[in-house]
Write an enzyme that holds these catalytic residues in place. Structure first.
Site, PDB file in Angstrom:
ATOM      1  N   VAL A   1      -3.573  17.789 -11.712  1.00 31.05           N
ATOM      2  CA  VAL A   1      -2.322  17.711 -10.952  1.00 31.05           C
ATOM      3  C   VAL A   1      -1.757  19.113 -10.722  1.00 31.05           C
ATOM      4  O   VAL A   1      -1.215  19.412  -9.648  1.00 31.05           O
ATOM      5  CB  VAL A   1      -1.297  16.805 -11.682  1.00 31.05           C
ATOM      6  CG1 VAL A   1       0.020  16.754 -10.926  1.00 31.05           C
ATOM      7  CG2 VAL A   1      -1.861  15.396 -11.849  1.00 31.05           C
TER       8      VAL A   1
ATOM      9  N   GLY B   1     -18.045  13.529   7.314  1.00 24.41           N
ATOM     10  CA  GLY B   1     -17.586  14.835   7.790  1.00 24.41           C
ATOM     11  C   GLY B   1     -18.459  15.507   8.832  1.00 24.41           C
ATOM     12  O   GLY B   1     -18.283  16.703   9.084  1.00 24.41           O
TER      13      GLY B   1
ATOM     14  N   GLY C   1      -9.354  21.086  -3.853  1.00 23.49           N
ATOM     15  CA  GLY C   1     -10.287  22.206  -3.872  1.00 23.49           C
ATOM     16  C   GLY C   1     -10.193  22.993  -2.572  1.00 23.49           C
ATOM     17  O   GLY C   1      -9.210  22.882  -1.825  1.00 23.49           O
TER      18      GLY C   1
ATOM     19  N   ASN D   1     -14.273  30.790   6.010  1.00 22.77           N
ATOM     20  CA  ASN D   1     -15.555  30.140   6.345  1.00 22.77           C
ATOM     21  C   ASN D   1     -16.186  30.714   7.602  1.00 22.77           C
ATOM     22  O   ASN D   1     -17.233  30.222   8.037  1.00 22.77           O
ATOM     23  CB  ASN D   1     -15.406  28.614   6.430  1.00 22.77           C
ATOM     24  CG  ASN D   1     -15.007  28.131   7.807  1.00 22.77           C
ATOM     25  OD1 ASN D   1     -14.316  28.829   8.542  1.00 22.77           O
ATOM     26  ND2 ASN D   1     -15.449  26.941   8.171  1.00 22.77           N
TER      27      ASN D   1
ATOM     28  N   TYR E   1     -20.928  14.964   4.224  1.00 21.32           N
ATOM     29  CA  TYR E   1     -21.618  14.416   5.391  1.00 21.32           C
ATOM     30  C   TYR E   1     -23.107  14.271   5.111  1.00 21.32           C
ATOM     31  O   TYR E   1     -23.656  14.917   4.217  1.00 21.32           O
ATOM     32  CB  TYR E   1     -21.390  15.286   6.633  1.00 21.32           C
ATOM     33  CG  TYR E   1     -21.748  16.728   6.432  1.00 21.32           C
ATOM     34  CD1 TYR E   1     -20.786  17.634   6.000  1.00 21.32           C
ATOM     35  CD2 TYR E   1     -23.041  17.194   6.649  1.00 21.32           C
ATOM     36  CE1 TYR E   1     -21.103  18.955   5.786  1.00 21.32           C
ATOM     37  CE2 TYR E   1     -23.366  18.521   6.451  1.00 21.32           C
ATOM     38  CZ  TYR E   1     -22.389  19.402   6.013  1.00 21.32           C
ATOM     39  OH  TYR E   1     -22.711  20.718   5.796  1.00 21.32           O
TER      40      TYR E   1
ATOM     41  N   LYS F   1     -17.213  31.279  -0.072  1.00 22.71           N
ATOM     42  CA  LYS F   1     -16.001  31.364   0.763  1.00 22.71           C
ATOM     43  C   LYS F   1     -14.944  32.310   0.160  1.00 22.71           C
ATOM     44  O   LYS F   1     -14.170  32.922   0.895  1.00 22.71           O
ATOM     45  CB  LYS F   1     -15.414  29.972   0.992  1.00 22.71           C
ATOM     46  CG  LYS F   1     -16.305  29.097   1.885  1.00 22.71           C
ATOM     47  CD  LYS F   1     -15.700  27.750   2.184  1.00 22.71           C
ATOM     48  CE  LYS F   1     -16.679  26.891   2.984  1.00 22.71           C
ATOM     49  NZ  LYS F   1     -16.147  25.573   3.325  1.00 22.71           N
TER      50      LYS F   1
ATOM     51  N   ASP G   1     -12.076  25.083   8.742  1.00 24.04           N
ATOM     52  CA  ASP G   1     -12.368  23.757   8.185  1.00 24.04           C
ATOM     53  C   ASP G   1     -11.249  22.753   8.498  1.00 24.04           C
ATOM     54  O   ASP G   1     -11.505  21.623   8.924  1.00 24.04           O
ATOM     55  CB  ASP G   1     -12.569  23.840   6.666  1.00 24.04           C
ATOM     56  CG  ASP G   1     -13.949  24.364   6.299  1.00 24.04           C
ATOM     57  OD1 ASP G   1     -14.859  24.289   7.142  1.00 24.04           O
ATOM     58  OD2 ASP G   1     -14.117  24.850   5.162  1.00 24.04           O
TER      59      ASP G   1
HETATM   60  P1  NDP Z   1     -14.307  22.220  -4.522  1.00 26.65           P
HETATM   61  O1  NDP Z   1     -15.306  22.401  -5.584  1.00 26.65           O
HETATM   62  O2  NDP Z   1     -13.511  23.400  -4.071  1.00 26.65           O
HETATM   63  O3  NDP Z   1     -13.232  21.105  -4.963  1.00 26.65           O
HETATM   64  C1  NDP Z   1     -13.680  19.919  -5.583  1.00 26.65           C
HETATM   65  C2  NDP Z   1     -12.557  18.886  -5.592  1.00 26.65           C
HETATM   66  O4  NDP Z   1     -13.130  17.628  -5.947  1.00 26.65           O
HETATM   67  C3  NDP Z   1     -11.459  19.166  -6.600  1.00 26.65           C
HETATM   68  O5  NDP Z   1     -10.247  18.655  -6.108  1.00 26.65           O
HETATM   69  C4  NDP Z   1     -11.934  18.345  -7.828  1.00 26.65           C
HETATM   70  O6  NDP Z   1     -10.862  17.952  -8.666  1.00 26.65           O
HETATM   71  C5  NDP Z   1     -12.472  17.137  -7.124  1.00 26.65           C
HETATM   72  N1  NDP Z   1     -13.488  16.357  -7.855  1.00 26.65           N
HETATM   73  C6  NDP Z   1     -14.760  16.704  -8.121  1.00 26.65           C
HETATM   74  N2  NDP Z   1     -15.407  15.702  -8.752  1.00 26.65           N
HETATM   75  C7  NDP Z   1     -14.505  14.693  -8.886  1.00 26.65           C
HETATM   76  C8  NDP Z   1     -14.572  13.382  -9.454  1.00 26.65           C
HETATM   77  N3  NDP Z   1     -15.696  12.901 -10.010  1.00 26.65           N
HETATM   78  N4  NDP Z   1     -13.458  12.611  -9.411  1.00 26.65           N
HETATM   79  C9  NDP Z   1     -12.318  13.077  -8.848  1.00 26.65           C
HETATM   80  N5  NDP Z   1     -12.201  14.312  -8.291  1.00 26.65           N
HETATM   81  C10 NDP Z   1     -13.285  15.102  -8.322  1.00 26.65           C
HETATM   82  O7  NDP Z   1     -15.092  21.556  -3.305  1.00 26.65           O
HETATM   83  P2  NDP Z   1     -14.772  21.743  -1.738  1.00 26.65           P
HETATM   84  O8  NDP Z   1     -13.317  21.558  -1.537  1.00 26.65           O
HETATM   85  O9  NDP Z   1     -15.431  22.954  -1.223  1.00 26.65           O
HETATM   86  O10 NDP Z   1     -15.581  20.492  -1.097  1.00 26.65           O
HETATM   87  C11 NDP Z   1     -15.069  19.172  -1.179  1.00 26.65           C
HETATM   88  C12 NDP Z   1     -15.902  18.255  -0.291  1.00 26.65           C
HETATM   89  O11 NDP Z   1     -15.731  18.600   1.070  1.00 26.65           O
HETATM   90  C13 NDP Z   1     -17.409  18.298  -0.557  1.00 26.65           C
HETATM   91  O12 NDP Z   1     -17.916  16.979  -0.467  1.00 26.65           O
HETATM   92  C14 NDP Z   1     -17.936  19.150   0.582  1.00 26.65           C
HETATM   93  O13 NDP Z   1     -19.288  18.843   0.901  1.00 26.65           O
HETATM   94  C15 NDP Z   1     -17.004  18.717   1.698  1.00 26.65           C
HETATM   95  N6  NDP Z   1     -16.869  19.694   2.794  1.00 26.65           N
HETATM   96  C16 NDP Z   1     -17.159  19.262   4.061  1.00 26.65           C
HETATM   97  C17 NDP Z   1     -17.033  20.120   5.127  1.00 26.65           C
HETATM   98  C18 NDP Z   1     -17.355  19.616   6.504  1.00 26.65           C
HETATM   99  O14 NDP Z   1     -17.420  20.427   7.435  1.00 26.65           O
HETATM  100  N7  NDP Z   1     -17.523  18.322   6.696  1.00 26.65           N
HETATM  101  C19 NDP Z   1     -16.576  21.512   4.955  1.00 26.65           C
HETATM  102  C20 NDP Z   1     -16.252  21.847   3.587  1.00 26.65           C
HETATM  103  C21 NDP Z   1     -16.410  20.964   2.553  1.00 26.65           C
HETATM  104  P3  NDP Z   1     -10.276  18.972  -9.803  1.00 26.65           P
HETATM  105  O15 NDP Z   1      -9.483  19.995  -9.069  1.00 26.65           O
HETATM  106  O16 NDP Z   1      -9.429  18.112 -10.650  1.00 26.65           O
HETATM  107  O17 NDP Z   1     -11.485  19.536 -10.502  1.00 26.65           O
END
Ligand code: NDP
Length: 273
Positions: free
Chosen positions: A154, A239, A129, A87, A217, A66, A102
């Protein structure tokens, strides 16, 4: 000539986008094909460029590309710019247009499909994220009474929230600062569920009327959804609806017609058990 579209990512074999867009095309009578393309890390620009050179009209873009798609676009929508990620690409003559649907897809699923207004609601957003960034502005645009954003890092959540107007009713912190007050809608936009993990939510109180929404999802009852259900939540969702609704937005952007989404959602829904 039949127009060509595809989804690009790595891995891509699991993607439901070809099924969804093929259903949309059949239902709306569009003359188009939709494939899946796996690009090696580092090869996004070359592979997407070749698809375009070969007459491809547009791409959906999924992990991990992305940001590469953002860099490739010559024209960005506000949503893409604010999310810092793209996306969907549309090869429109000389322009490479970049969008991010999204957040729009998430809001549409919550408000329209699940019938839960965000306006006036207390919303908790977990994660900062790419998906959370895309969701932020569409959520705020709905007018929630309050929005709490919690993330492990944070600083990352603070940076994300700094894009919002000062008047937005937003509070940002770590998981320990969420507070016990019940929320109307809790959205798990972390990727924790993809590895069977749970953000540290031990102090979180759910109310029976809370909507617990998991962005991941096809995973069934994730640790987050299990926690919510154990906390008495009646309405949980994953999702799938978001995925189909963002696809419908892209389809409309490319083809000028918005497909109905119910059949595609029903087709790919996995029971939350
Ligand atoms: P990113 O890798 O960009 O972000 C990951 C996020 O998850 C960060 O905030 C990270 O925190 C946090 N994180 C990861 N592991 C943990 C944990 N064990 N405990 C707490 N926080 C955690 O991922 P995306 O934003 O791209 O994706 C996030 C989710 O959204 C995924 O499950 C993905 O499959 C889903 N998604 C669904 C879509 C849909 O159409 N339904 C579309 C896009 C995504 P930190 O910043 O502190 O590392």
């Amino acid at each position: 000539m039949t127009d060509r579209y595809a989804v690009i990512g790595n891995p891509i074999g699991h993607s439901k986008s070809p099924l969804i867009h093929t259903m949309f095309a059949e239902a709306t009578g569009q003359d188009m094909t939709y494939d899946r393309i796996e690009a090696a890390p580092g090869d996004f620009a070359a592979v997407a460029g070749a698809f375009r050179e070969g007459g491809g009209k547009g791409l959906n873009v999924t992990a991990p590309f992305k940001l590469d798609a953002f860099a490739m676009a010559t024209k960005l929508s506000d949503a893409a710019r604010l999310a810092g990620a793209v996306n969907a690409l549309w090869f429109d003559g000389d322009e490479i247009c970049g969008e991010n649907f999204d957040g729009k897809g998430l809001v549409r699923d919550i408000v329209h499909n699940l019938q839960r207004p965000i306006a006036g609601s207390r919303v908790l957003l977990l994660g900062a994220g790419g998906a959370a960034r895309g969701a932020l502005l569409p959520i705020v645009a709905e007018g929630p009474a309050s929005l709490v954003i919690a993330n492990r890092s944070v600083a990352r959540a603070e940076a994300m929230a700094s894009a919002l107007p000062a008047s937005a009713p937003v509070r940002v912190g770590g998981y320990d600062a969420i507070g016990a007050a019940p929320f109307d809608i809790v959205i798990n936009a972390t990727s924790a569920s993809l590895t069977g993990e749970l953000p540290p939510l031990s102090g979180l109180e759910f109310a029976p009327a809370t909507l617990a929404y998991e962005l991941a999802y096809g995973k069934g009852l994730t640790p987050f959804l299990k926690l919510a259900r154990g906390g008495g939540v009646v309405r949980i969702a994953d999702g799938v609806g978001m995925l189909v609704e963002q696809a419908a937005e892209a389809f409309q952007w490319w083809r000028g017609i918005r497909p109905a989404t119910e059949a595609a959602i029903a087709r790919i829904t996995v029971p939350l058990v």
